[in-house]
Design an enzyme around this catalytic site. Structure first.
Site, PDB file in Angstrom:
ATOM      1  N   PRO A  10       2.525  -3.040  -0.684  1.00 32.60           N
ATOM      2  CA  PRO A  10       3.223  -4.102   0.021  1.00 32.60           C
ATOM      3  C   PRO A  10       2.328  -5.197   0.598  1.00 32.60           C
ATOM      4  O   PRO A  10       1.261  -4.915   1.155  1.00 32.60           O
ATOM      5  CB  PRO A  10       3.958  -3.370   1.150  1.00 32.60           C
ATOM      6  CG  PRO A  10       3.328  -2.028   1.248  1.00 32.60           C
ATOM      7  CD  PRO A  10       2.797  -1.713  -0.112  1.00 32.60           C
ATOM      8  N   ASN A  11       2.796  -6.419   0.420  1.00 35.89           N
ATOM      9  CA  ASN A  11       2.178  -7.637   0.972  1.00 35.89           C
ATOM     10  C   ASN A  11       0.904  -8.075   0.241  1.00 35.89           C
ATOM     11  O   ASN A  11       0.357  -9.122   0.565  1.00 35.89           O
ATOM     12  CB  ASN A  11       1.906  -7.494   2.486  1.00 35.89           C
ATOM     13  CG  ASN A  11       3.180  -7.183   3.248  1.00 35.89           C
ATOM     14  OD1 ASN A  11       4.154  -7.929   3.111  1.00 35.89           O
ATOM     15  ND2 ASN A  11       3.212  -6.118   4.005  1.00 35.89           N
ATOM     16  N   ARG A  18      -1.640 -14.490   3.523  1.00 33.57           N
ATOM     17  CA  ARG A  18      -1.607 -13.423   4.515  1.00 33.57           C
ATOM     18  C   ARG A  18      -2.972 -13.275   5.216  1.00 33.57           C
ATOM     19  O   ARG A  18      -3.979 -13.001   4.560  1.00 33.57           O
ATOM     20  CB  ARG A  18      -1.247 -12.181   3.704  1.00 33.57           C
ATOM     21  CG  ARG A  18      -1.691 -10.909   4.221  1.00 33.57           C
ATOM     22  CD  ARG A  18      -1.314  -9.752   3.371  1.00 33.57           C
ATOM     23  NE  ARG A  18      -1.136  -8.669   4.290  1.00 33.57           N
ATOM     24  CZ  ARG A  18      -1.445  -7.413   4.030  1.00 33.57           C
ATOM     25  NH1 ARG A  18      -1.877  -7.067   2.851  1.00 33.57           N
ATOM     26  NH2 ARG A  18      -1.284  -6.507   4.951  1.00 33.57           N
ATOM     27  N   TYR A  23      -8.109 -10.960   4.749  1.00 31.64           N
ATOM     28  CA  TYR A  23      -7.917 -10.648   3.327  1.00 31.64           C
ATOM     29  C   TYR A  23      -8.436 -11.732   2.380  1.00 31.64           C
ATOM     30  O   TYR A  23      -8.366 -11.565   1.165  1.00 31.64           O
ATOM     31  CB  TYR A  23      -6.436 -10.360   3.047  1.00 31.64           C
ATOM     32  CG  TYR A  23      -5.921  -9.164   3.825  1.00 31.64           C
ATOM     33  CD1 TYR A  23      -6.408  -7.887   3.544  1.00 31.64           C
ATOM     34  CD2 TYR A  23      -4.981  -9.313   4.846  1.00 31.64           C
ATOM     35  CE1 TYR A  23      -5.961  -6.781   4.260  1.00 31.64           C
ATOM     36  CE2 TYR A  23      -4.527  -8.213   5.566  1.00 31.64           C
ATOM     37  CZ  TYR A  23      -5.021  -6.952   5.271  1.00 31.64           C
ATOM     38  OH  TYR A  23      -4.584  -5.855   5.979  1.00 31.64           O
ATOM     39  N   ASN A  74      -4.354   0.467  -4.397  1.00 32.97           N
ATOM     40  CA  ASN A  74      -4.404  -0.006  -3.016  1.00 32.97           C
ATOM     41  C   ASN A  74      -2.976   0.119  -2.490  1.00 32.97           C
ATOM     42  O   ASN A  74      -2.152  -0.775  -2.704  1.00 32.97           O
ATOM     43  CB  ASN A  74      -4.889  -1.456  -2.939  1.00 32.97           C
ATOM     44  CG  ASN A  74      -4.955  -1.941  -1.497  1.00 32.97           C
ATOM     45  OD1 ASN A  74      -4.514  -1.240  -0.579  1.00 32.97           O
ATOM     46  ND2 ASN A  74      -5.483  -3.134  -1.286  1.00 32.97           N
ATOM     47  N   HIS A  80      -1.264   4.664   5.079  1.00 31.51           N
ATOM     48  CA  HIS A  80      -1.275   5.329   6.384  1.00 31.51           C
ATOM     49  C   HIS A  80       0.028   6.058   6.705  1.00 31.51           C
ATOM     50  O   HIS A  80       0.149   6.641   7.775  1.00 31.51           O
ATOM     51  CB  HIS A  80      -1.564   4.288   7.479  1.00 31.51           C
ATOM     52  CG  HIS A  80      -2.586   3.269   7.075  1.00 31.51           C
ATOM     53  ND1 HIS A  80      -3.895   3.606   6.804  1.00 31.51           N
ATOM     54  CD2 HIS A  80      -2.495   1.931   6.827  1.00 31.51           C
ATOM     55  CE1 HIS A  80      -4.563   2.498   6.456  1.00 31.51           C
ATOM     56  NE2 HIS A  80      -3.728   1.477   6.449  1.00 31.51           N
ATOM     57  N   ASP A  87       1.380  12.691  -3.301  1.00 35.67           N
ATOM     58  CA  ASP A  87       2.057  13.780  -4.031  1.00 35.67           C
ATOM     59  C   ASP A  87       2.239  13.394  -5.496  1.00 35.67           C
ATOM     60  O   ASP A  87       2.033  14.215  -6.394  1.00 35.67           O
ATOM     61  CB  ASP A  87       3.435  14.086  -3.415  1.00 35.67           C
ATOM     62  CG  ASP A  87       3.360  15.026  -2.215  1.00 35.67           C
ATOM     63  OD1 ASP A  87       2.248  15.489  -1.877  1.00 35.67           O
ATOM     64  OD2 ASP A  87       4.416  15.292  -1.616  1.00 35.67           O
ATOM     65  N   GLU A  98      -9.006   5.038  -4.736  1.00 34.07           N
ATOM     66  CA  GLU A  98      -8.325   4.256  -3.694  1.00 34.07           C
ATOM     67  C   GLU A  98      -9.200   3.058  -3.330  1.00 34.07           C
ATOM     68  O   GLU A  98     -10.419   3.194  -3.215  1.00 34.07           O
ATOM     69  CB  GLU A  98      -8.159   5.171  -2.476  1.00 34.07           C
ATOM     70  CG  GLU A  98      -7.607   4.513  -1.230  1.00 34.07           C
ATOM     71  CD  GLU A  98      -7.608   5.486  -0.033  1.00 34.07           C
ATOM     72  OE1 GLU A  98      -8.247   6.562  -0.114  1.00 34.07           O
ATOM     73  OE2 GLU A  98      -6.983   5.140   0.983  1.00 34.07           O
ATOM     74  N   HIS A 100      -9.412  -0.614  -0.763  1.00 38.09           N
ATOM     75  CA  HIS A 100      -8.867  -1.487   0.283  1.00 38.09           C
ATOM     76  C   HIS A 100      -9.748  -2.719   0.381  1.00 38.09           C
ATOM     77  O   HIS A 100     -10.988  -2.601   0.360  1.00 38.09           O
ATOM     78  CB  HIS A 100      -8.851  -0.775   1.647  1.00 38.09           C
ATOM     79  CG  HIS A 100      -7.991   0.438   1.618  1.00 38.09           C
ATOM     80  ND1 HIS A 100      -6.615   0.365   1.669  1.00 38.09           N
ATOM     81  CD2 HIS A 100      -8.301   1.739   1.480  1.00 38.09           C
ATOM     82  CE1 HIS A 100      -6.122   1.590   1.572  1.00 38.09           C
ATOM     83  NE2 HIS A 100      -7.120   2.441   1.450  1.00 38.09           N
ATOM     84  N   SER A 102     -10.025  -4.675   3.020  1.00 34.48           N
ATOM     85  CA  SER A 102     -10.672  -4.678   4.338  1.00 34.48           C
ATOM     86  C   SER A 102     -11.266  -3.304   4.620  1.00 34.48           C
ATOM     87  O   SER A 102     -10.949  -2.326   3.931  1.00 34.48           O
ATOM     88  CB  SER A 102      -9.637  -5.040   5.412  1.00 34.48           C
ATOM     89  OG  SER A 102      -8.662  -4.014   5.512  1.00 34.48           O
ATOM     90  N   ARG A 107     -10.932  -1.134  11.837  1.00 32.59           N
ATOM     91  CA  ARG A 107      -9.811  -1.930  12.351  1.00 32.59           C
ATOM     92  C   ARG A 107      -9.022  -1.094  13.375  1.00 32.59           C
ATOM     93  O   ARG A 107      -9.609  -0.315  14.108  1.00 32.59           O
ATOM     94  CB  ARG A 107      -8.951  -2.400  11.174  1.00 32.59           C
ATOM     95  CG  ARG A 107      -9.726  -3.342  10.228  1.00 32.59           C
ATOM     96  CD  ARG A 107      -8.874  -3.842   9.074  1.00 32.59           C
ATOM     97  NE  ARG A 107      -7.718  -4.590   9.569  1.00 32.59           N
ATOM     98  CZ  ARG A 107      -6.679  -4.936   8.793  1.00 32.59           C
ATOM     99  NH1 ARG A 107      -6.672  -4.594   7.514  1.00 32.59           N
ATOM    100  NH2 ARG A 107      -5.670  -5.613   9.304  1.00 32.59           N
ATOM    101  N   ARG A 111      -5.165   2.688  11.198  1.00 37.41           N
ATOM    102  CA  ARG A 111      -5.572   2.458   9.789  1.00 37.41           C
ATOM    103  C   ARG A 111      -6.648   3.447   9.342  1.00 37.41           C
ATOM    104  O   ARG A 111      -7.041   3.486   8.194  1.00 37.41           O
ATOM    105  CB  ARG A 111      -6.089   1.035   9.600  1.00 37.41           C
ATOM    106  CG  ARG A 111      -4.999  -0.006   9.757  1.00 37.41           C
ATOM    107  CD  ARG A 111      -5.484  -1.391   9.391  1.00 37.41           C
ATOM    108  NE  ARG A 111      -4.682  -2.400  10.052  1.00 37.41           N
ATOM    109  CZ  ARG A 111      -3.522  -2.870   9.581  1.00 37.41           C
ATOM    110  NH1 ARG A 111      -3.048  -2.465   8.428  1.00 37.41           N
ATOM    111  NH2 ARG A 111      -2.836  -3.764  10.262  1.00 37.41           N
TER     112      ARG A 111
HETATM  113  C1  DQA Z   1      -5.175  -2.812   3.061  1.00 37.49           C
HETATM  114  C2  DQA Z   1      -5.402  -2.210   4.455  1.00 37.49           C
HETATM  115  C3  DQA Z   1      -4.092  -1.683   5.029  1.00 37.49           C
HETATM  116  O1  DQA Z   1      -4.324  -1.111   6.319  1.00 37.49           O
HETATM  117  C4  DQA Z   1      -3.089  -2.798   5.181  1.00 37.49           C
HETATM  118  O2  DQA Z   1      -1.861  -2.310   5.643  1.00 37.49           O
HETATM  119  C5  DQA Z   1      -2.910  -3.573   3.914  1.00 37.49           C
HETATM  120  C6  DQA Z   1      -4.068  -3.859   3.077  1.00 37.49           C
HETATM  121  C7  DQA Z   1      -6.442  -3.483   2.514  1.00 37.49           C
HETATM  122  O3  DQA Z   1      -6.472  -3.758   1.308  1.00 37.49           O
HETATM  123  O4  DQA Z   1      -7.381  -3.759   3.264  1.00 37.49           O
HETATM  124  O5  DQA Z   1      -1.830  -4.057   3.628  1.00 37.49           O
HETATM  125  O6  DQA Z   1      -4.832  -1.762   2.167  1.00 37.49           O
END
Ligand code: DQA
Length: 150
Positions: A10-11, A18, A23, A74, A80, A87, A98, A100, A102, A107, A111
């Site tokens: 998401p996002n 954003r 980011y 990601n 979180h 699963d 995985e 990320h 950031s 943070r 997180r």
């Molecule tokens: C994220 C870190 C997450 O805590 C956050 O909710 C995101 C982006 C990152 O790529 O740094 O949406 O996964």
């Protein structure tokens, strides 16, 4: 050629708009081009998938069974909160890394917990777009034993 699936949660579709101080200013389309290039450098083909919905991400992981050799994920905020995503990764048994953008460990305290890590062979955080390249290289070693073609 080995195939990898890159999943963004998401996002991540709002990259650029954003919280650019966290980011960056590049868009999701820029990220997809970056991933395609990094994958081809590693001798892999990448499909990219983004969704704001947890169930759609679980469906995509399930569909990957038999179709992909590795997954870069990601899960964004679902990192979180979601148990269903790790699963699903464990269910299909496809090697996953995985990533990320950031550094989730420096943070907000909420997180620092990643349920996804449990189902992944490695986690890369805090390296922006480069983190995806690192994740792709880790997968390439895991999937092809370091050889660029198999
Ligand atoms: C994220 C870190 C997450 O805590 C956050 O909710 C995101 C982006 C990152 O790529 O740094 O949406 O996964």
């Amino acid at each position: 050629m080995k195939r990898i699936l890159v999943i963004n949660g998401p996002n991540i579709n709002l990259l650029g708009l954003r919280e650019p101080d966290i980011y960056g200013t590049k868009s999701y389309a820029d990220l997809v081009s970056f991933i395609r290039e990094a994958s081809s450098k590693a001798g892999l083909t990448a499909d990219c998938f983004q969704s704001n919905s947890e169930g759609a991400i679980v469906d995509e992981i399930q569909k990957a069974y038999g179709n992909f050799d590795g997954i870069v994920i990601n899960p964004a905020a679902y990192t979180h909160t979601s148990i269903a995503i790790p699963d699903a990764l464990k269910a299909v048994g496809i090697p996953a890394v995985e990533v990320h953008l950031s550094d989730i460990n420096s943070r907000e305290p909420y997180r620092r917990v990643s349920y996804t890590s449990d189902a992944c062979i490695a986690t890369v955080a805090g390296k922006g777009f480069e983190g995806y390249e690192e994740a792709i290289r880790i997968l390439q070693t895991a999937v092809c034993g370091g050889k660029s073609r198999a």
